[in-house]
Design an enzyme around this catalytic site. Structure first.
Site, short mmCIF file in Angstrom:
data_model
loop_
_atom_site.label_atom_id
_atom_site.label_comp_id
_atom_site.label_asym_id
_atom_site.label_seq_id
_atom_site.Cartn_x
_atom_site.Cartn_y
_atom_site.Cartn_z
N GLU A 89 0.85 -1.19 0.00
CA GLU A 89 0.00 0.00 0.00
C GLU A 89 0.89 1.24 0.00
O GLU A 89 1.80 1.35 0.81
CB GLU A 89 -0.91 -0.03 1.25
N ARG A 137 -15.35 4.76 6.78
CA ARG A 137 -14.40 4.04 5.95
C ARG A 137 -13.17 3.59 6.74
O ARG A 137 -12.70 2.48 6.60
CB ARG A 137 -13.91 4.99 4.86
N TYR A 145 -27.30 8.81 5.18
CA TYR A 145 -27.56 7.68 6.09
C TYR A 145 -26.88 7.93 7.42
O TYR A 145 -25.92 8.69 7.52
CB TYR A 145 -27.15 6.34 5.47
N ASP A 166 -12.47 -1.28 -7.95
CA ASP A 166 -12.53 -0.06 -8.77
C ASP A 166 -11.53 -0.09 -9.93
O ASP A 166 -11.75 0.55 -10.95
CB ASP A 166 -12.23 1.17 -7.91
C1 LIG Z 1 -18.80 9.79 -3.56
C2 LIG Z 1 -18.62 8.31 -3.43
C3 LIG Z 1 -19.41 7.61 -2.52
C4 LIG Z 1 -19.27 6.21 -2.43
N1 LIG Z 1 -20.09 5.54 -1.57
C5 LIG Z 1 -20.04 4.19 -1.55
C6 LIG Z 1 -20.93 3.44 -0.71
O1 LIG Z 1 -21.73 3.99 0.05
N2 LIG Z 1 -20.87 2.07 -0.77
C7 LIG Z 1 -19.98 1.43 -1.58
O2 LIG Z 1 -19.97 0.18 -1.61
N3 LIG Z 1 -19.11 2.10 -2.35
C8 LIG Z 1 -19.11 3.46 -2.36
N4 LIG Z 1 -18.26 4.14 -3.15
C9 LIG Z 1 -17.27 3.40 -3.93
C10 LIG Z 1 -16.14 2.84 -3.07
O3 LIG Z 1 -15.50 3.87 -2.36
C11 LIG Z 1 -15.12 2.15 -3.96
O4 LIG Z 1 -15.77 1.38 -4.92
C12 LIG Z 1 -14.21 1.25 -3.13
O5 LIG Z 1 -13.47 2.00 -2.19
C13 LIG Z 1 -13.27 0.49 -4.06
O6 LIG Z 1 -12.41 -0.32 -3.31
P1 LIG Z 1 -11.04 -0.80 -3.93
O7 LIG Z 1 -10.42 -1.67 -2.89
O8 LIG Z 1 -11.25 -1.34 -5.29
O9 LIG Z 1 -10.18 0.54 -4.14
P2 LIG Z 1 -9.74 1.65 -3.08
O10 LIG Z 1 -10.59 1.58 -1.86
O11 LIG Z 1 -9.65 2.92 -3.83
O12 LIG Z 1 -8.28 1.19 -2.65
C14 LIG Z 1 -7.17 1.29 -3.51
C15 LIG Z 1 -5.91 1.33 -2.66
O13 LIG Z 1 -4.79 1.18 -3.52
C16 LIG Z 1 -3.77 2.07 -3.09
N5 LIG Z 1 -2.87 2.32 -4.22
C17 LIG Z 1 -3.18 2.99 -5.36
N6 LIG Z 1 -2.14 3.00 -6.20
C18 LIG Z 1 -1.14 2.32 -5.58
C19 LIG Z 1 0.21 1.99 -5.96
N7 LIG Z 1 0.70 2.36 -7.15
N8 LIG Z 1 0.98 1.29 -5.10
C20 LIG Z 1 0.47 0.89 -3.89
N9 LIG Z 1 -0.80 1.18 -3.49
C21 LIG Z 1 -1.60 1.87 -4.32
C22 LIG Z 1 -4.53 3.30 -2.62
O14 LIG Z 1 -3.76 4.12 -1.76
C23 LIG Z 1 -5.73 2.65 -1.93
O15 LIG Z 1 -5.48 2.40 -0.57
C24 LIG Z 1 -18.34 5.52 -3.24
C25 LIG Z 1 -17.52 6.23 -4.11
C26 LIG Z 1 -17.66 7.61 -4.22
C27 LIG Z 1 -16.79 8.37 -5.21
#
Ligand SMILES: Cc1cc2nc3c(=O)[nH]c(=O)nc-3n(C[C@H](O)[C@H](O)[C@H](O)COP(=O)(O)OP(=O)(O)OC[C@H]3O[C@@H](n4cnc5c(N)ncnc54)[C@H](O)[C@@H]3O)c2cc1C
Length: 396
Positions: free
Chosen positions: A31, A105, A212, A293
């Site tokens: 991370e 979060r 919420y 994502d």
């Molecule tokens: C306004 C808004 C509201 C939302 N509300 C909700 C909700 O209520 N419910 C819901 O389910 N979802 C919600 N989401 C979506 C949700 O936040 C994301 O879909 C979720 O966090 C994705 O998880 P992830 O693990 O794929 O990525 P992330 O949580 O983005 O984690 C990615 C991680 O990778 C790390 N990283 C990035 N690049 C590198 C690198 N090169 N080297 C090492 N580490 C790296 C980052 O620092 C981060 O910690 C919302 C999104 C938005 C924009």
């Protein structure tokens, strides 16, 4: 034994780490952040996500830290009229077998990190490049060092670096023509808010408000988390943008007093572009795969970005634990793409529904469309990754 390296300790990356660890698969999570701290206030996780987390042994801890909304309510944003409501709390849990949770979060991320443990979690470790060959994948870090693993998983979020290797540098999230403001408001500042313990959508025209309740053990934490979504501006370059004072309230002029009270209770927050990733042609390349994502960033109107990342993690983790790396990476996108695309499309349609224009016909058509929200989308909440049901389950 398969050795897995995960890029990103977000919700999806940590869930994959725990899943693999519990199955006895060697896994390291890297991370870039030096510490896991609050980004983006809160997140709502519905049963498809909380069910997986409960199976990993996190159910009790997350329920203590989160809040279960009493109802899901849709309202007319101006009159405040209740258009439709669906049960939350115990009734939701009974229907879907797991709770709907609003949670900070940071509480979720730190609970996941504790469950994974510090030994294989590398904070302050930024990945700058990945590559792959027949036998594994190589990762390069910001300090120039490299390491190898049998499988590398890019769980590195909406602006994923790993995605550029897997799907090409043109595979990027796009601005959706909508933008948002987020805020946290103490519940006792909301004297006019009806149903403060419900999750509520206040609909149109050209905007909507979602909020919420949050609770849990944090001191003084009887708050409401909101996301106010606006149409426009037509184009957007770059990230968050400072908003002039009064911009948010002006956009909601004429809305119900409870809406204005909530939006007026926060110091102006930045305006965020809402992004979505067009469907990718591929989620894997050689021994590198994408998750969450990184491969299906979607609009937030179903609250499913985190939930689907958790599902991906559970599914990919089970495949990697039970089959060889090549079979696992071949099966994973076949099992996951249709469902995540359907949810992303449905989230987009839900946004349109919530931005009803002023001249939209009133009952019964509008009521019927809102009333259909939960039943038509129950397949989202109902999905059980462990049941190996690989296709969207449409119940209506
Ligand atoms: C306004 C808004 C509201 C939302 N509300 C909700 C909700 O209520 N419910 C819901 O389910 N979802 C919600 N989401 C979506 C949700 O936040 C994301 O879909 C979720 O966090 C994705 O998880 P992830 O693990 O794929 O990525 P992330 O949580 O983005 O984690 C990615 C991680 O990778 C790390 N990283 C990035 N690049 C590198 C690198 N090169 N080297 C090492 N580490 C790296 C980052 O620092 C981060 O910690 C919302 C999104 C938005 C924009």
């Amino acid at each position: 034994m398969t050795r897995v390296l995960v890029v990103g300790a977000g919700i999806g990356g940590l869930t994959l780490g725990i899943t693999l660890q519990r199955a006895g698969v060697a896994v390291e999570v890297h991370e870039r952040a030096e510490e896991l701290r609050e980004v983006g206030a809160a997140v709502a996780i519905s049963a498809n996500g909380t069910r997986v987390l409960a199976r990993l042994g996190l159910g009790g801890e997350l329920e203590a830290a989160g809040t279960q909304p009493t109802e899901l309510v849709f309202r007319d944003g101006r009159s405040g009229e209740r258009i439709a409501a669906h049960p939350g709390g115990a009734a939701y849990r009974e229907r879907f077998g797991a709770p709907y949770l609003g949670i900070h979060r940071v509480d979720l991320q730190q609970a996941l990190a504790r469950a994974f443990g510090p030994e294989h979690l590398h904070l302050g470790s930024t990945v700058t490049a990945v590559s792959s060959d027949d036998r594994g994948a190589t990762v390069t870090f910001a300090d120039g060092s490299t390491t190898r693993a049998d499988v590398v998983v890019g769980a590195d979020g909406v602006h994923s670096l790993v995605r550029a290797y897997v799907a090409g540098s043109d595979a990027r999230p796009e601005y959706t023509g909508t933008s948002g403001f987020r805020g946290l408001v103490p519940r006792d500042a909301l004297a006019t808010l009806p149903d403060p313990l419900a999750i509520q959508f206040w609909a149109g025209p050209d905007a909507h408000l979602l909020h919420y309740p949050l609770g849990g053990p944090r001191a003084g934490d009887d708050t409401v988390n909101f996301l106010a979504v606006l149409c426009g501006p037509a184009t957007w370059e770059g990230g968050n943008r400072p908003a002039p004072p009064g911009e948010l309230l002006a956009a909601f002029a004429g809305w119900h007093p409870a809406v204005l009270e909530m939006l007026g209770a926060v110091e102006q927050s930045p305006r965020w572009p809402l992004l979505a990733l067009p469907p990718l042609a591929t989620w894997t390349r050689g021994r590198v795969a994408l998750l969450g994502d990184a491969c299906h960033a979607m609009l937030p109107h179903h609250g499913q970005g985190a939930g689907t990342s958790i599902e991906d993690a559970a599914h990919l983790g089970a495949l990697l634990a039970t089959t060889g790396p090549d079979e696992a990476l071949a099966a994973y996108p076949r099992h996951r793409r249709a469902r995540t695309r359907a949810i992303a499309r449905s989230a987009w349609e839900t946004g349109t529904l919530l931005h009803l224009p002023d001249d939209h016909p009133r009952v019964p058509e509008r009521d019927a469309r809102f009333a259909g929200y939960l039943p038509a989308n129950a397949w989202v909440h109902d999905h059980d990754v462990a049941a190996r049901d690989h296709h969207p389950r449409r119940t209506a």
